[in-house]
Design an enzyme around this catalytic site. Structure first.
Site, short mmCIF file in Angstrom:
data_model
loop_
_atom_site.label_atom_id
_atom_site.label_comp_id
_atom_site.label_asym_id
_atom_site.label_seq_id
_atom_site.Cartn_x
_atom_site.Cartn_y
_atom_site.Cartn_z
CB SER A 48 -0.82 0.07 1.29
OG SER A 48 -1.75 -0.95 1.35
CD GLU A 108 -2.84 3.14 -7.30
OE1 GLU A 108 -3.26 4.30 -7.31
OE2 GLU A 108 -2.18 2.67 -6.34
CG ASN A 148 -3.16 3.81 -0.63
OD1 ASN A 148 -4.38 3.91 -0.65
ND2 ASN A 148 -2.54 2.66 -0.49
CG HIS A 206 -1.93 -0.68 -4.58
ND1 HIS A 206 -2.46 0.57 -4.41
CD2 HIS A 206 -2.12 -1.31 -3.37
CE1 HIS A 206 -2.92 0.71 -3.19
NE2 HIS A 206 -2.73 -0.42 -2.54
C1 LIG Z 1 -3.92 9.11 12.20
C2 LIG Z 1 -3.94 7.70 11.75
C3 LIG Z 1 -4.39 7.52 10.35
C4 LIG Z 1 -3.65 6.45 9.61
C5 LIG Z 1 -3.55 6.81 8.18
C6 LIG Z 1 -3.30 5.65 7.30
C7 LIG Z 1 -4.09 5.84 6.04
C8 LIG Z 1 -3.96 4.68 5.16
C9 LIG Z 1 -4.83 4.80 3.96
C10 LIG Z 1 -4.44 3.82 2.97
C11 LIG Z 1 -5.32 2.56 3.00
C12 LIG Z 1 -4.58 1.44 2.40
C13 LIG Z 1 -5.44 0.47 1.69
C14 LIG Z 1 -5.03 0.39 0.26
O1 LIG Z 1 -3.87 0.18 -0.05
C15 LIG Z 1 -6.00 0.63 -0.82
C16 LIG Z 1 -7.42 0.25 -0.58
O2 LIG Z 1 -7.86 -0.82 -0.83
S1 LIG Z 1 -8.37 1.48 0.01
C17 LIG Z 1 -9.95 0.75 0.18
C18 LIG Z 1 -10.71 0.80 -1.11
N1 LIG Z 1 -12.00 0.25 -0.87
C19 LIG Z 1 -13.08 1.00 -0.66
O3 LIG Z 1 -13.01 2.21 -0.71
C20 LIG Z 1 -14.35 0.25 -0.34
C21 LIG Z 1 -15.49 1.18 -0.15
N2 LIG Z 1 -16.67 0.38 0.14
C22 LIG Z 1 -17.45 -0.17 -0.81
O4 LIG Z 1 -17.19 -0.06 -2.00
C23 LIG Z 1 -18.65 -0.94 -0.33
O5 LIG Z 1 -18.99 -0.51 0.94
C24 LIG Z 1 -18.44 -2.50 -0.32
C25 LIG Z 1 -18.28 -3.01 -1.76
C26 LIG Z 1 -17.23 -2.91 0.50
C27 LIG Z 1 -19.67 -3.16 0.30
O6 LIG Z 1 -20.77 -2.73 -0.37
P1 LIG Z 1 -22.23 -2.70 0.28
O7 LIG Z 1 -23.19 -2.28 -0.76
O8 LIG Z 1 -22.18 -1.97 1.54
O9 LIG Z 1 -22.46 -4.19 0.74
P2 LIG Z 1 -22.95 -5.46 -0.07
O10 LIG Z 1 -22.76 -6.58 0.88
O11 LIG Z 1 -24.32 -5.23 -0.63
O12 LIG Z 1 -21.91 -5.63 -1.26
C28 LIG Z 1 -22.07 -5.06 -2.55
C29 LIG Z 1 -21.59 -6.06 -3.55
O13 LIG Z 1 -20.20 -6.38 -3.34
C30 LIG Z 1 -20.08 -7.77 -3.04
N3 LIG Z 1 -19.06 -7.94 -1.99
C31 LIG Z 1 -18.99 -7.22 -0.87
N4 LIG Z 1 -17.91 -7.57 -0.16
C32 LIG Z 1 -17.30 -8.54 -0.86
C33 LIG Z 1 -16.13 -9.31 -0.66
N5 LIG Z 1 -15.37 -9.16 0.43
N6 LIG Z 1 -15.79 -10.22 -1.58
C34 LIG Z 1 -16.54 -10.41 -2.67
N7 LIG Z 1 -17.66 -9.70 -2.95
C35 LIG Z 1 -18.04 -8.79 -2.04
C36 LIG Z 1 -21.43 -8.24 -2.59
O14 LIG Z 1 -21.59 -9.61 -2.83
C37 LIG Z 1 -22.32 -7.39 -3.43
O15 LIG Z 1 -22.37 -7.96 -4.74
P3 LIG Z 1 -23.68 -7.91 -5.60
O16 LIG Z 1 -23.29 -8.54 -6.89
O17 LIG Z 1 -24.04 -6.45 -5.75
O18 LIG Z 1 -24.70 -8.69 -4.82
N1 LIG Z 2 -6.15 -4.16 3.68
C1 LIG Z 2 -6.26 -3.40 2.62
O1 LIG Z 2 -7.27 -2.72 2.43
C2 LIG Z 2 -5.17 -3.36 1.61
C3 LIG Z 2 -3.93 -3.87 1.89
N2 LIG Z 2 -2.93 -3.82 0.93
C4 LIG Z 2 -1.61 -4.38 1.23
O2 LIG Z 2 -1.69 -5.79 1.04
C5 LIG Z 2 -0.82 -6.45 1.98
C6 LIG Z 2 -1.63 -7.43 2.81
O3 LIG Z 2 -2.67 -6.75 3.46
P1 LIG Z 2 -3.91 -7.54 4.09
O4 LIG Z 2 -4.29 -8.66 3.21
O5 LIG Z 2 -4.89 -6.53 4.47
O6 LIG Z 2 -3.22 -8.13 5.42
P2 LIG Z 2 -3.69 -9.38 6.30
O7 LIG Z 2 -3.12 -9.14 7.64
O8 LIG Z 2 -5.13 -9.64 6.14
O9 LIG Z 2 -2.90 -10.60 5.61
C7 LIG Z 2 -1.51 -10.74 5.60
C8 LIG Z 2 -1.18 -12.22 5.58
O10 LIG Z 2 0.20 -12.40 5.30
C9 LIG Z 2 0.63 -13.54 6.05
N3 LIG Z 2 2.09 -13.46 6.15
C10 LIG Z 2 2.81 -12.60 6.89
N4 LIG Z 2 4.13 -12.82 6.66
C11 LIG Z 2 4.22 -13.82 5.75
C12 LIG Z 2 5.29 -14.48 5.09
N5 LIG Z 2 6.57 -14.15 5.32
N6 LIG Z 2 5.00 -15.45 4.18
C13 LIG Z 2 3.72 -15.80 3.93
N7 LIG Z 2 2.66 -15.21 4.53
C14 LIG Z 2 2.91 -14.23 5.42
C15 LIG Z 2 -0.10 -13.43 7.38
O11 LIG Z 2 -0.18 -14.69 8.00
C16 LIG Z 2 -1.47 -12.92 6.91
O12 LIG Z 2 -2.37 -13.99 6.67
C17 LIG Z 2 -0.13 -5.33 2.77
O13 LIG Z 2 1.08 -5.02 2.13
C18 LIG Z 2 -1.14 -4.19 2.65
O14 LIG Z 2 -0.53 -2.93 2.81
C19 LIG Z 2 -3.14 -3.31 -0.31
C20 LIG Z 2 -4.38 -2.83 -0.66
C21 LIG Z 2 -5.47 -2.78 0.30
#
Ligand SMILES: CCCCCCCCCCCCCC(=O)CC(=O)SCCNC(=O)CCNC(=O)[C@H](O)C(C)(C)COP(=O)(O)OP(=O)(O)OC[C@H]1O[C@@H](n2cnc3c(N)ncnc32)[C@H](O)[C@@H]1OP(=O)(O)O
Ligand SMILES: NC(=O)C1=CN([C@@H]2O[C@H](COP(=O)(O)OP(=O)(O)OC[C@H]3O[C@@H](n4cnc5c(N)ncnc54)[C@H](O)[C@@H]3O)[C@@H](O)[C@H]2O)C=CC1
Length: 309
Positions: A144, A177, A215, A165
Site C-alpha cells: 500500500s 495500479e 493512497n 496494487h
Molecule cells: C492518524 C492515523 C491515520 C492512519 C492513516 C493511514 C491511512 C492509510 C490509507 C491507505 C489505505 C490502504 C489500503 C489500500 O492500499 C488501498 C485500498 O484498498 S483502500 C480501500 C478501497 N475500498 C473501498 O473504498 C471500499 C469502499 N466500500 C465499498 O465499496 C462498499 O462498501 C463494499 C463493496 C465494501 C460493500 O458494499 P455494500 O453495498 O455496503 O455491501 P454489499 O454486501 O451489498 O456488497 C455489494 C456487492 O459487493 C459484493 N461484496 C462485498 N464484499 C465482498 C467481498 N469481500 N468479496 C466479494 N464480494 C463482495 C457483494 O456480494 C455485493 O455484490 P452484488 O453482486 O451487488 O450482490
Molecule cells: N487491507 C487493505 O485494504 C489493503 C492492503 N494492501 C496491502 O496488502 C498487503 C496485505 O494486506 P492484508 O491482506 O490486508 O493483510 P492481512 O493481515 O489480512 O494478511 C496478511 C497475511 O500475510 C501472512 N504473512 C505474513 N508474513 C508472511 C510471510 N513471510 N510469508 C507468507 N505469509 C505471510 C499473514 O499470516 C497474513 O495472513 C499489505 O502489504 C497491505 O498494505 C493493499 C491494498 C489494500
C-alpha cells in the site's frame, strides 16, 4: 509454462511489445488481499497457489473464496445452475494452497506478494524466492505504501519486478495500479498490465512514488478525519455520515479504516512517519495506537473504531 506473445501496443506507434503470458500465479499472503486476488485470478482461469505461513489462515481463505464464488454464481448464473456449478468447480480446482513458498515458485510465471506491510519482511521473502524462482518469473508486490524499488532491492531481478496494487475488496473494486520502477523492463510492465486486464480490472500506470496515486490522496484524507475526531471536532459517526451523504462515498473514513485493518494502517503510518520525521502530518495518533495495542484491528478482529460482533 510461460510463453511470449507479440502485440501492438497502443500509443507506441506500432512498435511490437512482448509480454509474458501469465498462467501460473503464486500469491503470498492468505489474508484479506491475498485471498481476494486468488479468487479473481482463479475465476479468470489462472492456476493459483495461495501461500501463507499459517495453515488455518489458508483454510479460512479457501472457505471464504468458495463462499464468495457461490454468491457470484447464484447471481450470475441464476437461470443456468449447471453452468454455474461448472464455473464454481473449475475456479475452485484452480486454487491450491501451500505453506512453503520456496517449493511452489518453481513452476510459477508470477509471484504476487500480499503479506504484512513491513519492508524487511517483504525483502526477506523476495530475497529468498529470487534464489529459487525460474528466471522468467515476474515478482510483484501489492504494498500500500512502501517503495517497490526498496522491496525489489533484495533481489537480482530488478527488471522483472513491479507493483500490482489491488483494492479492497478485490473481487469488487475494479482498479489495479501497475507500478514500474526505473528498472522495471517494458516487457515486465506490459505483462503486468496484461495480467490485470485478464483479471477484468482497469489499470492505471503509476510511478514508484509514495502512495502511488490512490493512497497518496487517500492517506491525508483519512489522517485528517482521525485528527478531527481526536480534537473532538466531530464524532466518528457524524464524520462518516457526512462523507457518505455529503460526498457519496460508500463508506466513511472510520468505516473504511476498520475495513482496511487498523494494524495495516499503523504499519503505513509508522513507515511514513519514519520517512518524514519532521512532518507533523505523520505524528503518532493516540487513538490509532491505543486500538492497535488492544488488538482492535477493525472488522477482521470484530472491533476497531466500531464493534462488529
Ligand atoms: C492518524 C492515523 C491515520 C492512519 C492513516 C493511514 C491511512 C492509510 C490509507 C491507505 C489505505 C490502504 C489500503 C489500500 O492500499 C488501498 C485500498 O484498498 S483502500 C480501500 C478501497 N475500498 C473501498 O473504498 C471500499 C469502499 N466500500 C465499498 O465499496 C462498499 O462498501 C463494499 C463493496 C465494501 C460493500 O458494499 P455494500 O453495498 O455496503 O455491501 P454489499 O454486501 O451489498 O456488497 C455489494 C456487492 O459487493 C459484493 N461484496 C462485498 N464484499 C465482498 C467481498 N469481500 N468479496 C466479494 N464480494 C463482495 C457483494 O456480494 C455485493 O455484490 P452484488 O453482486 O451487488 O450482490
Ligand atoms: N487491507 C487493505 O485494504 C489493503 C492492503 N494492501 C496491502 O496488502 C498487503 C496485505 O494486506 P492484508 O491482506 O490486508 O493483510 P492481512 O493481515 O489480512 O494478511 C496478511 C497475511 O500475510 C501472512 N504473512 C505474513 N508474513 C508472511 C510471510 N513471510 N510469508 C507468507 N505469509 C505471510 C499473514 O499470516 C497474513 O495472513 C499489505 O502489504 C497491505 O498494505 C493493499 C491494498 C489494500
Amino acid at each position: 509454462m510461460a510463453f511470449f506473445t507479440h502485440h501492438i501496443c497502443r500509443g507506441l506507434s506500432s512498435s511490437a511489445v512482448r509480454h509474458v503470458v501469465i498462467k501460473n500465479v503464486t500469491i503470498i499472503g492468505g489474508g484479506q488481499m491475498g485471498a481476494g486476488i486468488a479468487q479473481v485470478a482463479a475465476s479468470t482461469g489462472h492456476a493459483v497457489t495461495l501461500v501463507d505461513t499459517n495453515e488455518d489462515i489458508l483454510k479460512k481463505a479457501v472457505k471464504g473464496i468458495e463462499g464468495n464464488l457461490k454468491r457470484v454464481v447464484k447471481k450470475k448464473f441464476a437461470d443456468k445452475p449447471e453452468a454455474g456449478e461448472e464455473f464454481l468447480q473449475k475456479a475452485m480446482q484452480n486454487v491450491s494452497i501451500s505453506t512453503d513458498a520456496g517449493s511452489v515458485v518453481q513452476g510459477t510465471d508470477l509471484v504476487v506478494e500480499a503479506i504484512v506491510e513491513n519492508l524487511k519482511v517483504k525483502q526477506d521473502l523476495f530475497g529468498g524466492l529470487d534464489k529459487v524462482a525460474p528466471a522468467h518469473t515476474i515478482f510483484a508486490s501489492n504494498t500500500s505504501s512502501l517503495s517497490i524499488t526498496d522491496i525489489a532491492s533484495s533481489t537480482n531481478r530488478l527488471d522483472r519486478f513491479g507493483g500490482l496494487h489491488f483494492f479492497n475488496p478485490v473481487p469488487v473494486m475494479r482498479l489495479v495500479e501497475v507500478i514500474a520502477t526505473s528498472s522495471t523492463s517494458q516487457e515486465t510492465f506490459d505483462s503486468l498490465l496484461n495480467f490485470s486486464k485478464m483479471l477484468g480490472k482497469t489499470s492505471v500506470s503509476c510511478k514508484d512514488t509514495p502512495g502511488f496515486i490512490v493512497n497518496r490522496l487517500l492517506l491525508p484524507y483519512i489522517l485528517d478525519a482521525v485528527r478531527m475526531y481526536e480534537r473532538g471536532d466531530g464524532s466518528k459517526e457524524d464524520i462518516d455520515i457526512a462523507m457518505k451523504l455529503g460526498c457519496g462515498y460508500p463508506m466513511g473514513p472510520f468505516e473504511l479504516s476498520d475495513y482496511v485493518g487498523l494494524d495495516t494502517m499503523k504499519f503505513i503510518m509508522d513507515g511514513w512517519s519514519a520517512a518524514n520525521p519532521d512532518n507533523p502530518m505523520f505524528a503518532q495518533s493516540e487513538v490509532l495506537n491505543k486500538l492497535v495495542a488492544e488488538g482492535k484491528f477493525g472488522k477482521k478482529t470484530g472491533e476497531g473504531f466500531y464493534k462488529y460482533k
